[in-house]
Design a protein around this motif. Structure first.
Motif: not given
Ligand SMILES: [Zn+2]
Length: 299
Positions: A232-236, A242-244, A272-273, A278-279
């Motif tokens: 699975f991939v999440i497109l944000s 940002s990841a931060d 994600i869990e 992956r995002i």
């Protein structure tokens, strides 16, 4: 029970669930897929849809990085599902291609450059814009809808709340008003427009889900895609820049709803869990530059 009664009953049940949930964020138009039962999309390609330089990072990290310059990527994604193609976001308008002056959504703040067109990137894998059946947009900021008009025959998938918002009366934030005016112009009136009311299973097999993640704008959405090898991939979309920001629940000052933004980031982190996903974060240049680029793909 007649099919009509059954349908009535299930819609009454669905409304009951929403009322019980009692949240300001209405979701569950379609339930998110069971990770063990979700179908698969075949390929996921990253397209380079622009690059931008902003002169004050603190707009995206309130109270921090004041006056610091920051570079963002603009990313589009192309998904093949059986014989059909779906494009996720459309990036900076092709009219800006190779223009040294660049293009802007908010000229005092940010300038975008485009050195590859979507059309040329599609051609590199043997496609034309006419081959794209669906254009799904995360939200209506100009750097995400800049090329919707290149796909006049595609079905445009957008949250109803987003489409109605850009047509709503202006508010107090001049930057937001400016972005809405640009959005009306770039969206135009798509011939095939599908307005969505929350989470939506695009192909009906759980492989490509549009997930309501409001806050950046009232009808922002993200996309969950399931691939055989990659998982699975999440497109944000712009649920986070940002990841931060995602890790620390940092909300840009341009977002229309701070509480909804945090709730959406938390929802994405829970996904994600659940999906061991992956995002891929649209504007996180360091992250995106390290990912495969068309003609390479994830499968
Ligand atoms: Zn945005």
């Amino acid at each position: 029970m007649t099919p009509f009664l059954k349908a009535r009953l299930s819609s009454i049940l669905a409304i009951g669930v929403l009322v019980l949930a009692g949240a300001s964020v209405v979701r569950a138009a379609t339930p998110l897929p069971d990770p063990a039962k979700a179908g698969f999309a075949d390929r996921l390609y990253r397209l380079d849809c622009g690059d931008s330089l902003a002169n004050d990072e603190s707009v995206w990290t309130p109270g921090k990085n004041i006056g610091k310059r920051v570079r963002f990527s603009s990313t589009c994604w192309l998904i093949r599902h059986g014989g059909e193609w779906l494009l996720w976001d459309t990036g900076v308008p092709e009219s800006a291609l190779n223009d040294p002056r660049g293009w802007s959504t908010l000229p005092k703040l940010i300038v975008y450059h485009l050195d590859k067109s979507i059309t040329a990137q599609l051609a590199a894998i043997g496609l034309t814009t006419g081959d794209v059946a669906y254009v799904a947009v995360s939200h209506t900021h100009g750097d995400h809808i800049g090329n919707v008009a290149l796909f006049p025959d595609a079905t445009v998938l957008i949250q109803r709340a987003e489409y109605e918002w850009i047509r709503s009366p202006d508010g107090a934030n001049a930057n937001v008003n400016q972005l809405k005016a640009l959005a009306r112009q770039l969206m135009g009136s798509p011939k095939r427009l599908r307005l969505l009311d929350g989470d939506t299973d695009v192909f009906g097999d759980g492989s490509v889900m549009l997930v309501s993640t409001p806050g950046h704008t009232p009808g922002s959405q993200s996309l969950l895609v399931h691939l055989r090898k990659t998982g699975f991939v999440i497109l944000s979309g712009d649920v986070a820049h940002s990841a931060d920001n995602l890790e620390h629940d940092i909300v840009p000052s341009l977002n229309t709803d701070k509480a909804a933004s945090v709730a959406s980031m938390d929802h994405v982190k829970a996904m994600i869990e659940t999906y061991r996903a992956r995002i891929f974060i649209n504007h996180d240049k360091a992250q995106e530059d390290a990912l495969k680029l068309l003609p390479a793909f994830y499968d």
